[in-house]
Design an enzyme around this catalytic site. Structure first.
Site, PDB file in Angstrom:
ATOM      1  N   ASP A   1      -7.591   0.439  -3.096  1.00 56.15           N
ATOM      2  CA  ASP A   1      -7.488   1.838  -2.658  1.00 56.15           C
ATOM      3  C   ASP A   1      -6.844   2.675  -3.756  1.00 56.15           C
ATOM      4  OD1 ASP A   1      -4.384   2.137  -1.999  1.00 56.15           O
ATOM      5  OD2 ASP A   1      -5.007   0.159  -1.351  1.00 56.15           O
TER       6      ASP A   1
ATOM      7  N   GLU B   1      -7.149 -13.493   2.185  1.00 59.90           N
ATOM      8  CA  GLU B   1      -7.173 -13.826   0.753  1.00 59.90           C
ATOM      9  C   GLU B   1      -6.900 -15.305   0.523  1.00 59.90           C
ATOM     10  OE1 GLU B   1      -5.291  -9.661  -0.898  1.00 59.90           O
ATOM     11  OE2 GLU B   1      -3.971 -11.229  -0.170  1.00 59.90           O
TER      12      GLU B   1
HETATM   13  N1  SAH Z   1      -3.430  -2.850   6.977  1.00 56.85           N
HETATM   14  C1  SAH Z   1      -2.833  -4.136   6.709  1.00 56.85           C
HETATM   15  C2  SAH Z   1      -1.522  -3.946   6.043  1.00 56.85           C
HETATM   16  C3  SAH Z   1      -1.645  -4.055   4.621  1.00 56.85           C
HETATM   17  S1  SAH Z   1      -0.172  -3.717   3.811  1.00 56.85           S
HETATM   18  C4  SAH Z   1      -2.676  -4.880   7.982  1.00 56.85           C
HETATM   19  O1  SAH Z   1      -2.827  -4.279   9.016  1.00 56.85           O
HETATM   20  O2  SAH Z   1      -2.407  -6.083   7.924  1.00 56.85           O
HETATM   21  C5  SAH Z   1      -0.763  -3.662   2.217  1.00 56.85           C
HETATM   22  C6  SAH Z   1      -0.921  -4.954   1.484  1.00 56.85           C
HETATM   23  O3  SAH Z   1      -1.784  -4.714   0.406  1.00 56.85           O
HETATM   24  C7  SAH Z   1       0.360  -5.443   0.872  1.00 56.85           C
HETATM   25  O4  SAH Z   1       0.328  -6.833   0.733  1.00 56.85           O
HETATM   26  C8  SAH Z   1       0.390  -4.719  -0.484  1.00 56.85           C
HETATM   27  O5  SAH Z   1       0.893  -5.556  -1.502  1.00 56.85           O
HETATM   28  C9  SAH Z   1      -1.062  -4.381  -0.770  1.00 56.85           C
HETATM   29  N2  SAH Z   1      -1.398  -2.967  -1.014  1.00 56.85           N
HETATM   30  C10 SAH Z   1      -2.666  -2.527  -1.138  1.00 56.85           C
HETATM   31  N3  SAH Z   1      -2.707  -1.202  -1.320  1.00 56.85           N
HETATM   32  C11 SAH Z   1      -1.428  -0.764  -1.311  1.00 56.85           C
HETATM   33  C12 SAH Z   1      -0.844   0.530  -1.414  1.00 56.85           C
HETATM   34  N4  SAH Z   1      -1.584   1.629  -1.567  1.00 56.85           N
HETATM   35  N5  SAH Z   1       0.512   0.600  -1.357  1.00 56.85           N
HETATM   36  C13 SAH Z   1       1.253  -0.490  -1.186  1.00 56.85           C
HETATM   37  N6  SAH Z   1       0.732  -1.745  -1.062  1.00 56.85           N
HETATM   38  C14 SAH Z   1      -0.598  -1.894  -1.115  1.00 56.85           C
END
Ligand code: SAH
Length: 296
Positions: free
Chosen positions: A249, A44
Site C-alpha cells: 500500500d 505469509e
Molecule cells: N488488516 C490487517 C492488519 C494488518 S496490520 C488485519 O486485519 O489483520 C499491517 C501489517 O502489515 C503489519 O504487519 C505491518 O508490518 C504491515 N504494514 C503494511 N502496510 C503498512 C502500513 N501502511 N503501515 C504500517 N504497517 C504496515
C-alpha cells in the site's frame, strides 16, 4: 566448493537449482546455520510451513514454532503477530530457545517514498523505530541508552536476499502472480529497492503522516510495524538478520483497501519464492563467517 557470493548464480532461472548437488553435500555445508523465519501474518507463513520437511510444532509464549528443513536449510518458522513487542518477543525466543543463528523477516509494508509502488520489494539497509521519541532527554528516534537511532542488518544476508528478490521478479513473477491480480494491483514492472525501513506501532494510512516521516527520515523506503524491533533484538544478541517486505500500500487513506487480498494473492507468493531462492543459494554458497564480512 568455495563459499563466495556469485551474483550470476542468483539470477539463474533454472527451477531445479542448484543442479547436481547431493543432500549430503548440502547438509555438510549448512551444518552451522539455523535460520529463523518470522512472518507477521498467517497468510505469509502458511506456504513455508507446508514446504517444510519433517516439521515439528512446538508451542512457546503462545506462539507456534515450526522446526524442520526448508530446501535443505535447518529452519524455524514462526508467526510473530503484529507490532514491535510481538516481534521482539518472537525474535528473542527464536534465538534463546530455538538456537537460531540467523533471522529473516518477510512481510508487507507501506511505501515510504513516492517513487516506490505497490508490488515493489524493499530490502532493509537500515531500520529505525519511527515512534520512539524520548526527546528532549534523548534525540528523536534514539533508543534510550543504546546511543542508536538506526540498526543495520547483516550485509551478506541482505545482499543474498536482494539477489533472490531480483531473481524472483525476473524469473518467477509472471508465473506465480496471475494476470487478474497483476491488473487489479497495477503491477507492471516491480522493482527491488534497498534503504531505510521505519517501524512503529501504527498502521500508517494518512498522507500527511507518511510525508512527515519521509521528511524526517532520509532514505526512507517503507513503513511497517515489526522490522526495527527485530533489528534491536538482533543487535543486542549479536545475531545476523535481514528484512524483506513486499509493498502492499501507499501508507495513505487507501492503505487498508484490498490489503488482505494483496497479502493472500501477491505477498504470500513473494515470500515463498524469494525464501526458496534464498535457501537454495545459501546451500550452494554458504555465508562467510561473520568476522570476515564487515558490517554495513
Ligand atoms: N488488516 C490487517 C492488519 C494488518 S496490520 C488485519 O486485519 O489483520 C499491517 C501489517 O502489515 C503489519 O504487519 C505491518 O508490518 C504491515 N504494514 C503494511 N502496510 C503498512 C502500513 N501502511 N503501515 C504500517 N504497517 C504496515
Amino acid at each position: 566448493m568455495e563459499a563466495v557470493y556469485n551474483p550470476s548464480l542468483m539470477h539463474s532461472c533454472r527451477s531445479e537449482w542448484p543442479p547436481g548437488c547431493t543432500t549430503s553435500l548440502h547438509t555438510h555445508y549448512q551444518k552451522n546455520m539455523r535460520l529463523g523465519i518470522i512472518s507477521a501474518l498467517h497468510e505469509e507463513q502458511a506456504g513455508l510451513v507446508e514446504a517444510m520437511e519433517g516439521p515439528a510444532k512446538l508451542i512457546h509464549g503462545k506462539r507456534e514454532f515450526w522446526v524442520g528443513r526448508l530446501w535443505e536449510i535447518d529452519a524455524v518458522c514462526v508467526l510473530s503477530r503484529i507490532g514491535k513487542v510481538a516481534a521482539a518477543m518472537t525474535a528473542t525466543t527464536l534465538v534463546e530457545k530455538f538456537g537460531v543463528t540467523h533471522i529473516l523477516f518477510t512481510g508487507v509494508a507501506g511505501a515510504g517514498d513516492k517513487t516506490i509502488r505497490v508490488g515493489d520489494i524493499v530490502v532493509a539497509e537500515s531500520l529505525v523505530q519511527h515512534d520512539m521519541d524520548a526527546s528532549p532527554l534523548f534525540p528523536r528516534f534514539e533508543v534510550p541508552l543504546t546511543g542508536r537511532t538506526h540498526f543495520q542488518p547483516d550485509q551478506q544476508l541482505s545482499l543474498r536476499l536482494s539477489g533472490a528478490a531480483h531473481a524472483f521478479l525476473e524469473c518467477d513473477f509472471l508465473e506465480t502472480i496471475s494476470e487478474t491480480e497483476r491488473q487489479a494491483f497495477g503491477l507492471a514492472q516491480p522493482r527491488v529497492h534497498r534503504g531505510l525501513i521505519a517501524s512503529g506501532d501504527q498502521f500508517v494510512n494518512d498522507r500527511l503522516r507518511i510525508d512527515a516521516l519521509n521528511g524526517a527520515l532520509p532514505g526512507l523506503v517503507a513503513v511497517e510495524m515489526e522490522g526495527a524491533a527485530v533489528a534491536q533484538v538482533c543487535h543486542e544478541l549479536d545475531v545476523p538478520f535481514a528484512v524483506i517486505r513486499a509493498v502492499s500500500d501507499n501508507a495513505n487513506e487507501n492503505a487498508a483497501h484490498d490489503f488482505m487480498r494483496f497479502v493472500k494473492s501477491v505477498a504470500a507468493q513473494y515470500a515463498f519464492h524469494i525464501t526458496k531462492r534464498l535457501c537454495r543459494h545459501l546451500v550452494e554458497a554458504p555465508l562467510q563467517p561473520r568476522s570476515e564480512s564487515a558490517g554495513m
